[in-house]
Design a protein around this motif. Sequence first.
Motif, PDB file in Angstrom:
ATOM      1  N   PHE A 126     -26.415 -19.343  23.215  1.00  0.00           N
ATOM      2  CA  PHE A 126     -27.455 -18.421  24.087  1.00  0.00           C
ATOM      3  C   PHE A 126     -26.541 -17.715  25.009  1.00  0.00           C
ATOM      4  N   TRP A 128     -26.303 -17.348  28.386  1.00  0.00           N
ATOM      5  CA  TRP A 128     -26.663 -17.907  29.657  1.00  0.00           C
ATOM      6  C   TRP A 128     -25.887 -16.843  30.598  1.00  0.00           C
ATOM      7  N   ALA A 132     -27.955 -13.918  32.960  1.00  0.00           N
ATOM      8  CA  ALA A 132     -27.742 -14.301  34.328  1.00  0.00           C
ATOM      9  C   ALA A 132     -26.986 -13.185  35.127  1.00  0.00           C
TER      10      ALA A 132
END
Length: 266
Positions: A126, A128, A132
């Motif tokens: 994933f 992240w 972000a």
Amino acid sequence: MRRPSGGRVDRRDRRAHGRLVRVVTAYRSPWLETVGLRSRLREARVRWRAPGAARRVLPAIRDHLGAAPAATAYAFTLFVTWWTLRGVGPAVERRLILSASTNLYNMRHNPVQVLVASAFWTEGGFPWLTIAGFLVVMAAAERWLGTTRWILLFAAGHIGATLLTVTAIDHAIDRGLIPVRVATAADVGTSYGFTAVLTAMTFRFRGWVRLLWAGTILAVLAAALWLDPTFTDYGHLCAALIGLLVGALAVGFWTVLRRRERAEAA
């Protein structure tokens, strides 16, 4: 048919020029809107120490993302493509990634398709940090530049760095410096466009922060290329230079134009 006299035409030209001067002088290009990092941090500290700061967190996040629709939509698209890969088998995942890769083979046969598709896929788990980064850093850049400029700058970094990297790979294969299999390697991701925008944010700041921002990014990318060189590292450095070039040209253009129009209006 009567023709307007020369004096009347000159007066019209002067009036039109005067209106243009007022419009240009009144327009505030985001490239010239710089901030002091220290003052911004001080303002943020005061704001979040004030009573009721906890109640302002969600509205602040909503306003931040609402003012950056492209970066927010991009982050959501990355989630969707990751979810798509998660629902298929390894063989299908591999074919999808390879079909969207900006490797030498695909760039020779379907350049436009892979240039677009490669920017919306990620490999591995994933993403992240990538998501972000878009919701925080890229959203801040979009709020500063505006959606259209942000998209154009991101595309310039992604496309420009990809073309430079593919050209270098083609050159290296022709001279036997790297194996031919590199021409069909997987190569997808958002990092070239992200790096270009991140480096162009140099011009958001003023003073020593501007120099520190640009110097740190270039030093990190140059060190990566020097210590363990890959074509991806080369592409990141190219993207950073593209971001700096675009920013410098935009700032220089608007600075010269603003000074010239103000001098003529005086």
